[in-house]
Design a protein around this motif. Sequence first.
Motif, PDB file in Angstrom:
ATOM      1  N   LEU A   1      44.500  46.267  54.696  1.00 16.66           N
ATOM      2  CA  LEU A   1      44.040  47.303  53.765  1.00 16.66           C
ATOM      3  C   LEU A   1      43.396  46.700  52.521  1.00 16.66           C
ATOM      4  O   LEU A   1      42.337  47.151  52.053  1.00 16.66           O
ATOM      5  N   LEU A   2      44.045  45.658  51.958  1.00 14.96           N
ATOM      6  CA  LEU A   2      43.569  45.101  50.690  1.00 14.96           C
ATOM      7  C   LEU A   2      42.227  44.382  50.826  1.00 14.96           C
ATOM      8  O   LEU A   2      41.498  44.247  49.850  1.00 14.96           O
ATOM      9  N   ARG A   3      41.907  43.913  52.042  1.00 13.23           N
ATOM     10  CA  ARG A   3      40.608  43.272  52.212  1.00 13.23           C
ATOM     11  C   ARG A   3      39.473  44.258  51.949  1.00 13.23           C
ATOM     12  O   ARG A   3      38.415  43.884  51.462  1.00 13.23           O
ATOM     13  N   ALA A   4      39.685  45.508  52.298  1.00 13.18           N
ATOM     14  CA  ALA A   4      38.623  46.510  52.161  1.00 13.18           C
ATOM     15  C   ALA A   4      38.781  47.396  50.927  1.00 13.18           C
ATOM     16  O   ALA A   4      37.838  48.061  50.520  1.00 13.18           O
ATOM     17  N   ALA A   5      39.970  47.403  50.328  1.00 13.44           N
ATOM     18  CA  ALA A   5      40.205  48.298  49.194  1.00 13.44           C
ATOM     19  C   ALA A   5      39.514  47.766  47.945  1.00 13.44           C
ATOM     20  O   ALA A   5      39.717  46.612  47.562  1.00 13.44           O
ATOM     21  N   PRO A   6      38.694  48.583  47.276  1.00 11.76           N
ATOM     22  CA  PRO A   6      38.062  48.118  46.030  1.00 11.76           C
ATOM     23  C   PRO A   6      39.103  47.890  44.943  1.00 11.76           C
ATOM     24  O   PRO A   6      40.117  48.590  44.873  1.00 11.76           O
ATOM     25  N   MET A   7      38.861  46.878  44.121  1.00 14.99           N
ATOM     26  CA  MET A   7      39.768  46.624  43.012  1.00 14.99           C
ATOM     27  C   MET A   7      39.643  47.747  41.984  1.00 14.99           C
ATOM     28  O   MET A   7      38.609  48.418  41.895  1.00 14.99           O
ATOM     29  N   PRO A   8      40.667  47.968  41.188  1.00 12.96           N
ATOM     30  CA  PRO A   8      40.614  49.017  40.155  1.00 12.96           C
ATOM     31  C   PRO A   8      39.449  48.780  39.191  1.00 12.96           C
ATOM     32  O   PRO A   8      39.020  47.637  38.977  1.00 12.96           O
ATOM     33  N   PRO A   9      38.938  49.850  38.579  1.00 10.13           N
ATOM     34  CA  PRO A   9      37.783  49.710  37.674  1.00 10.13           C
ATOM     35  C   PRO A   9      38.008  48.709  36.549  1.00 10.13           C
ATOM     36  O   PRO A   9      37.077  48.021  36.129  1.00 10.13           O
ATOM     37  N   ALA A  10      39.229  48.591  36.065  1.00 12.85           N
ATOM     38  CA  ALA A  10      39.492  47.693  34.939  1.00 12.85           C
ATOM     39  C   ALA A  10      39.596  46.231  35.361  1.00 12.85           C
ATOM     40  O   ALA A  10      39.649  45.342  34.508  1.00 12.85           O
ATOM     41  N   TYR A  11      39.607  45.986  36.671  1.00 17.44           N
ATOM     42  CA  TYR A  11      39.869  44.624  37.127  1.00 17.44           C
ATOM     43  C   TYR A  11      38.731  43.670  36.780  1.00 17.44           C
ATOM     44  O   TYR A  11      38.977  42.531  36.354  1.00 17.44           O
TER      45      TYR A  11
ATOM     46  N   ALA B   1      47.955  51.819  36.539  1.00 18.37           N
ATOM     47  CA  ALA B   1      48.117  52.446  35.226  1.00 18.37           C
ATOM     48  C   ALA B   1      47.136  51.853  34.219  1.00 18.37           C
ATOM     49  O   ALA B   1      46.865  50.636  34.254  1.00 18.37           O
ATOM     50  N   PRO B   2      46.581  52.667  33.322  1.00 18.60           N
ATOM     51  CA  PRO B   2      45.619  52.156  32.335  1.00 18.60           C
ATOM     52  C   PRO B   2      46.180  51.042  31.476  1.00 18.60           C
ATOM     53  O   PRO B   2      45.438  50.160  31.032  1.00 18.60           O
ATOM     54  N   GLU B   3      47.468  51.068  31.240  1.00 21.16           N
ATOM     55  CA  GLU B   3      48.068  50.047  30.377  1.00 21.16           C
ATOM     56  C   GLU B   3      48.532  48.824  31.184  1.00 21.16           C
ATOM     57  O   GLU B   3      49.362  48.034  30.715  1.00 21.16           O
ATOM     58  N   ALA B   4      48.010  48.628  32.377  1.00 21.33           N
ATOM     59  CA  ALA B   4      48.459  47.530  33.246  1.00 21.33           C
ATOM     60  C   ALA B   4      48.367  46.181  32.568  1.00 21.33           C
ATOM     61  O   ALA B   4      49.201  45.304  32.787  1.00 21.33           O
ATOM     62  N   GLY B   5      47.322  45.965  31.771  1.00 20.53           N
ATOM     63  CA  GLY B   5      47.239  44.699  31.038  1.00 20.53           C
ATOM     64  C   GLY B   5      46.207  43.752  31.581  1.00 20.53           C
ATOM     65  O   GLY B   5      45.080  44.158  31.899  1.00 20.53           O
ATOM     66  N   ASP B   6      46.579  42.474  31.733  1.00 21.53           N
ATOM     67  CA  ASP B   6      45.606  41.451  32.082  1.00 21.53           C
ATOM     68  C   ASP B   6      45.312  41.434  33.586  1.00 21.53           C
ATOM     69  O   ASP B   6      45.826  42.243  34.359  1.00 21.53           O
ATOM     70  N   GLU B   7      44.478  40.471  33.980  1.00 26.95           N
ATOM     71  CA  GLU B   7      44.000  40.399  35.366  1.00 26.95           C
ATOM     72  C   GLU B   7      45.138  40.285  36.362  1.00 26.95           C
ATOM     73  O   GLU B   7      45.164  40.977  37.390  1.00 26.95           O
ATOM     74  N   SER B   8      46.112  39.430  36.106  1.00 27.99           N
ATOM     75  CA  SER B   8      47.199  39.241  37.063  1.00 27.99           C
ATOM     76  C   SER B   8      48.061  40.491  37.188  1.00 27.99           C
ATOM     77  O   SER B   8      48.517  40.835  38.286  1.00 27.99           O
ATOM     78  N   ALA B   9      48.277  41.215  36.087  1.00 34.61           N
ATOM     79  CA  ALA B   9      49.076  42.442  36.136  1.00 34.61           C
ATOM     80  C   ALA B   9      48.356  43.533  36.923  1.00 34.61           C
ATOM     81  O   ALA B   9      48.974  44.261  37.711  1.00 34.61           O
ATOM     82  N   ILE B  10      47.056  43.655  36.695  1.00 38.61           N
ATOM     83  CA  ILE B  10      46.284  44.659  37.438  1.00 38.61           C
ATOM     84  C   ILE B  10      46.307  44.341  38.929  1.00 38.61           C
ATOM     85  O   ILE B  10      46.523  45.219  39.779  1.00 38.61           O
ATOM     86  N   ALA B  11      46.077  43.050  39.281  1.00 36.52           N
ATOM     87  CA  ALA B  11      46.088  42.662  40.688  1.00 36.52           C
ATOM     88  C   ALA B  11      47.463  42.901  41.305  1.00 36.52           C
ATOM     89  O   ALA B  11      47.575  43.346  42.458  1.00 36.52           O
ATOM     90  N   ALA B  12      48.522  42.630  40.550  1.00 43.01           N
ATOM     91  CA  ALA B  12      49.876  42.807  41.081  1.00 43.01           C
ATOM     92  C   ALA B  12      50.170  44.273  41.358  1.00 43.01           C
ATOM     93  O   ALA B  12      50.725  44.625  42.406  1.00 43.01           O
ATOM     94  N   GLN B  13      49.811  45.158  40.418  1.00 44.00           N
ATOM     95  CA  GLN B  13      50.057  46.587  40.637  1.00 44.00           C
ATOM     96  C   GLN B  13      49.239  47.119  41.802  1.00 44.00           C
ATOM     97  O   GLN B  13      49.720  47.914  42.618  1.00 44.00           O
ATOM     98  N   HIS B  14      47.992  46.665  41.900  1.00 45.16           N
ATOM     99  CA  HIS B  14      47.120  47.079  42.994  1.00 45.16           C
ATOM    100  C   HIS B  14      47.718  46.653  44.340  1.00 45.16           C
ATOM    101  O   HIS B  14      47.800  47.454  45.281  1.00 45.16           O
ATOM    102  N   GLY B  15      48.145  45.403  44.422  1.00 42.07           N
ATOM    103  CA  GLY B  15      48.736  44.921  45.666  1.00 42.07           C
ATOM    104  C   GLY B  15      50.065  45.578  45.980  1.00 42.07           C
ATOM    105  O   GLY B  15      50.353  45.913  47.139  1.00 42.07           O
ATOM    106  N   THR B  16      50.896  45.799  44.942  1.00 39.25           N
ATOM    107  CA  THR B  16      52.208  46.411  45.143  1.00 39.25           C
ATOM    108  C   THR B  16      52.081  47.818  45.719  1.00 39.25           C
ATOM    109  O   THR B  16      52.809  48.203  46.647  1.00 39.25           O
ATOM    110  N   ALA B  17      51.155  48.599  45.199  1.00 42.91           N
ATOM    111  CA  ALA B  17      50.983  49.981  45.667  1.00 42.91           C
ATOM    112  C   ALA B  17      50.557  50.019  47.130  1.00 42.91           C
ATOM    113  O   ALA B  17      51.081  50.819  47.926  1.00 42.91           O
ATOM    114  N   HIS B  18      49.627  49.171  47.507  1.00 43.22           N
ATOM    115  CA  HIS B  18      49.168  49.155  48.899  1.00 43.22           C
ATOM    116  C   HIS B  18      50.239  48.605  49.829  1.00 43.22           C
ATOM    117  O   HIS B  18      50.371  49.050  50.983  1.00 43.22           O
TER     118      HIS B  18
END
Length: 457
Positions: free
Chosen positions: A87-97, A32-49
């Motif tokens: 999966l996460l080893r190859a998945a690109p991080m979100p643009p905002a990361y 989500a665009p409003e994910a917030g800081d680095e740890s929140a973005i990484a957490a959402q990215h990992g949670t979804a995968h």
Amino acid sequence: MERLRPGVADLVVALARRLAAHPSVVPLLAVAPEAGDESAIAAQHGTAHLALAVATACAVIDQAHLPSVVDRAAAAVGVGIGAAAVLLRAAPMPPAYAEALLARIRSEYVLPRQSFGSVRVSGNRFALIEGRLPDGVDFVGNGLVAVVDGGAVIRTGVADGDVKVQLSVLAEAPPEVESGWEEVVEVSWRAAEGRASVVGPDGAARLRDRTPPWPGEYRLRVHARGRDDGDSDFERYRLTVWAAPAAPQIVHRRTDRLGHRLRGEPEPLRPARPEHAYRWIRRSPLSVAATVTVATGATVEEVLRAFGADPDRPTAIRDIEKDLSLRRGADPWVAVLDTAEAVLAVEFNGFEGSRGPVLRAASARGRAASMFWNVNALTQLSFAERGRLLASFEPWGDVDADPVVTAALAGLDFAEPGDRAETGLVAVERFTGRGISAADLTRIQDAGIGFRVARRA
């Protein structure tokens, strides 16, 4: 799971990877665009995968016809976690990361910073740079460092090998130029992004992302020592960085032969340094910590008694070391060698020979001197004559001591980085008339005899 149903885990990974690329699933993995800081973005990215991988595992395991004793929920979660990691080893991080990560790095970056390590040299060069080393670098200007896009390339003496590097990042210019270095050159360079690394031509970074994480103008002072020796174990560099407006280069020191050759200047005559004769110590069992004591006018028995050891109770060195290892003990012991000129007493990781009572007793009918060093860079240089302790000190600067001690120290520079133990051994040799050689140490090791030292009150 693999033993029960071989191939199930690989199938889960393959299906999850295909689902992750499906147009219907891609939006579900987005952060989500409003994910917030680095740890929140990484957490959402990992949670979804992780959710995708566990859901895929559930579907596959339901069709795997597992025995009833298997907890299917646990199996799905376990396989799903493994698949998510793949999966996460190859998945690109979100643009905002990337922007969020840089913001976190900048918020945590404080000065001063110190880093120690080594870098793999190839083709006589390494660099402090944001990217890779360019080809065709010219060192004619100052004989040491050349500024390139995003950093600077340093010219080494050894063509290939690992050289030691210390990197300091300061808030402002250092107050003075450090002593003990043979070449010191200061240059300016512009960082496009920041976070330059110490790298070799192969691109491998040993000190990664160490300079400030901001673009701008920076000053770099390069210190070099040992380039003329042709020995990577004793070639050292110190890189000091601070933010400052661009300015002309400054050559603070220019004394080694290599620098003169690169600048097209006549090479200076440099006398051999006596401490270099003891560099074999660094490739011996004494390299980490030891005390070497030399006593004249005494017998082996007298030296052993001075240490508090019983001459009539020799013990195999291997037995002493085995006993200490099993007990995790640090009881002192010493090995001795009788030469024509003196008695050598060697302690592997011990320091009894640096004690005043030991030296006074060992010097009762002559002289005794010792050099101690350990892994924490602590050292002690001591001298005694005719039962009198003349001096015992941490060798560093000027020493106010007996004239015979001063004579033994004449011309020795203990401020030189890296060679303090070797320099101390030169002073011991001068004072007693006998040093220790690699052949002496080999004789001690071949004999394999040590003597336990009684603990002193």
